[in-house]
Design an enzyme around this catalytic site. Structure first.
Site, mmCIF file in Angstrom:
data_model
loop_
_atom_site.group_PDB
_atom_site.id
_atom_site.type_symbol
_atom_site.label_atom_id
_atom_site.label_comp_id
_atom_site.label_asym_id
_atom_site.label_seq_id
_atom_site.Cartn_x
_atom_site.Cartn_y
_atom_site.Cartn_z
ATOM 1 N N GLY A 71 -47.329 -136.656 16.776
ATOM 2 C CA GLY A 71 -47.171 -137.417 18.023
ATOM 3 C C GLY A 71 -48.129 -136.936 19.100
ATOM 4 N N THR A 72 -48.362 -135.632 19.157
ATOM 5 C CA THR A 72 -49.257 -135.075 20.172
ATOM 6 C C THR A 72 -50.664 -135.651 20.016
ATOM 7 O OG1 THR A 72 -47.975 -133.029 20.154
ATOM 8 C CG2 THR A 72 -50.191 -132.889 21.083
ATOM 9 N N ASN A 151 -36.951 -136.220 25.784
ATOM 10 C CA ASN A 151 -36.561 -135.274 24.733
ATOM 11 C C ASN A 151 -35.619 -134.171 25.224
ATOM 12 O OD1 ASN A 151 -39.160 -134.693 26.050
ATOM 13 N ND2 ASN A 151 -39.034 -132.754 24.962
ATOM 14 N N GLN A 179 -39.083 -139.808 20.536
ATOM 15 C CA GLN A 179 -37.642 -139.541 20.387
ATOM 16 C C GLN A 179 -36.831 -140.792 20.040
ATOM 17 O OE1 GLN A 179 -36.009 -136.678 20.310
ATOM 18 N NE2 GLN A 179 -37.745 -135.371 20.824
ATOM 19 N N SER A 199 -43.553 -139.786 15.586
ATOM 20 C CA SER A 199 -43.734 -138.549 14.824
ATOM 21 C C SER A 199 -42.635 -138.477 13.771
ATOM 22 C CB SER A 199 -43.622 -137.375 15.797
ATOM 23 O OG SER A 199 -43.718 -136.173 15.111
ATOM 24 N N ALA A 200 -43.030 -138.362 12.490
ATOM 25 C CA ALA A 200 -42.060 -138.497 11.390
ATOM 26 C C ALA A 200 -40.976 -137.421 11.393
ATOM 27 C CB ALA A 200 -42.809 -138.465 10.057
ATOM 28 N N HIS A 201 -41.320 -136.203 11.861
ATOM 29 C CA HIS A 201 -40.321 -135.129 11.731
ATOM 30 C C HIS A 201 -39.145 -135.300 12.689
ATOM 31 C CE1 HIS A 201 -41.342 -132.251 15.147
ATOM 32 N NE2 HIS A 201 -42.465 -132.941 15.132
ATOM 33 N N THR A 237 -59.472 -137.012 5.606
ATOM 34 C CA THR A 237 -58.749 -137.503 4.420
ATOM 35 C C THR A 237 -57.265 -137.643 4.735
ATOM 36 O OG1 THR A 237 -60.369 -136.416 3.030
ATOM 37 C CG2 THR A 237 -58.268 -136.989 1.977
ATOM 38 N N CYS A 327 -41.004 -125.691 22.479
ATOM 39 C CA CYS A 327 -42.059 -124.760 22.871
ATOM 40 C C CYS A 327 -41.673 -123.902 24.061
ATOM 41 C CB CYS A 327 -43.347 -125.528 23.157
ATOM 42 S SG CYS A 327 -43.100 -126.940 24.202
#
Ligand code: PLP
Length: 375
Positions: A71-72, A151, A179, A199-201, A237, A327
């Site tokens: 996402g960043t 978030n 989110q 963002s997948a996670h 790739t 973070c």
């Protein structure tokens, strides 16, 4: 030791079906998607099928989805390109954005001299739409960058209102939906959003993969150079297993959305009630009755000297929560999000962000309360 994971806004556990799908790709599809032989074509095919799956869940065109590493990266790409390629002179954003937007615009302000205007945040952590409309009335080529779901506190931006206002004022609209994607439906045919990121996670998919949606007709230039992947917009790739895992995670999240949302909503209600009955003086950053269904930010009636102690105690008892974004959760200072709208007396009090998923149970919440009572 008992372990309770209540930090799903930081990251989420993978769904077993996602692991199965990714393992199959890692085992059988190692071809480079840019190779013209069958191994490469198979990998390329998997990428394009994944792109279609993602586009279908957002009701957009597959060509509008660009894969990124996270996402960043997607946020950085859009913000930089908007200034450099779309010649945006001003960005309207807020002080409660994730650092992936906030720190990025601060750097671009210094680097490119772009004007940054911050929309006011009200006492309940929501955007002041009157101030926003005032800011938009200044006649300048503008990008609006406002997150959908915060978030740290779970406040929700009214995407219908903001996208319409942007359209009325001919401003580009970028929204950080990290989110909310996978947790709530977003229809890009209905909403005039120009850019969004995911963002997948955050939705039970793998780490190290995300995507940007770029509305058809908007021409951006790549940030990463040196390859023709992603229509030349993002060299490197492709991470085939991660892309397939992300598409599977999003598909499953949207298929099970109604049922899982109900479960998590009920759990949040239980959590808020338990906190209120155990600590009558508890208060919340963001009104818990209006914030997103999986995030609660509780300000506890403990002395400020207990801030580091109580997080340590929760950790020692196997409970994972955080204070702000991952973070900065080790810091005893209040987060930049809370600082943007909370009064001094509340900022001094310890807070925790509890973020839930459908893997949580009432037992997890009872255990959290039991340990909090001992602090
Ligand atoms: N934006 C928001 C709102 C987030 O919560 C996060 C992650 O914490 C990000 C962006 C960054 O996403 P990623 O971890 O994929 O770089």
């Amino acid at each position: 030791m008992k372990q309770v994971y209540l930090d799903n806004a930081s990251t989420t556990p993978l769904r077993p079906e996602v692991i199965t799908e990714m393992t199959a790709v890692l085992t059988e599809n190692f071809g480079n998607p840019s190779s013209s032989h069958a191994f490469g074509r198979n990998s390329k095919n998997l990428i394009e099928l994944s792109r279609k799956t993602i586009a279908k869940s957002l009701n957009c065109n597959a060509q509008e989805i660009i894969f990124t590493s996270c996402g960043t990266e997607a946020n950085n790409f859009i913000l930089l390109s908007a200034i450099r390629d779309l010649k945006v002179e001003r960005i309207i954003t807020s002080k409660i954005e994730h650092h992936a937007v906030l720190h990025t615009v601060e750097v671009f302000e210094r680097q490119f001299g772009v004007q940054i205007d911050y929309v006011n945040i009200l006492q309940d952590g929501t955007v002041d739409y009157n101030h926003f409309a005032d800011l938009l009335s200044e006649d300048k080529k503008t990008l609006v960058s406002l997150m959908h779901v915060n978030n740290e506190i779970g406040t929700i931006l009214d995407l219908v209102k903001v996208s319409k206002l942007c359209k009325d004022h001919q401003a580009y609209f970028h929204t950080d939906t990290v989110q909310s994607i996978g947790k709530t439906p977003i229809d890009l045919t209905e909403l005039p959003i120009d850019f969004l990121v995911a963002s997948a996670h955050k939705f039970h998919g793998p780490k190290g993969i995300g995507f940007a949606f770029i509305r058809k007709g908007i021409v951006l230039q790549p940030v990463l150079l040196g390859g023709e992947q992603e229509k030349g917009l993002r060299a490197g790739t492709e991470s085939v297993h991660n892309i397939v895992g992300m598409a599977k995670a999003l598909e499953l999240s949207m298929e099970k959305h109604e049922e899982e949302m109900k479960e998590v909503t009920d759990l949040k209600e239980y959590l808020v009630n338990q906190l209120r009955s155990t600590f009558p003086e508890v208060t919340f950053a963001g009104n818990p009755e209006q914030t997103f269904y999986n995030v609660t930010n509780a300000i506890l009636p403990f002395d400020e000297s207990k801030i580091s102690l109580f997080l340590f105690q929760l950790d020692m008892n196997g409970i994972a929560v955080s204070r702000g974004s991952a973070c900065q959760s080790g810091s005893v200072k209040p987060s930049h999000v809370l600082e943007a709208f909370l009064p001094e007396d509340l900022l001094k009090r310890p807070n925790i962000r509890i973020s839930l998923s459908h893997y949580n149970t009432k037992d997890d919440i009872d255990y959290l309360i039991e340990i909090l009572k001992k602090v």
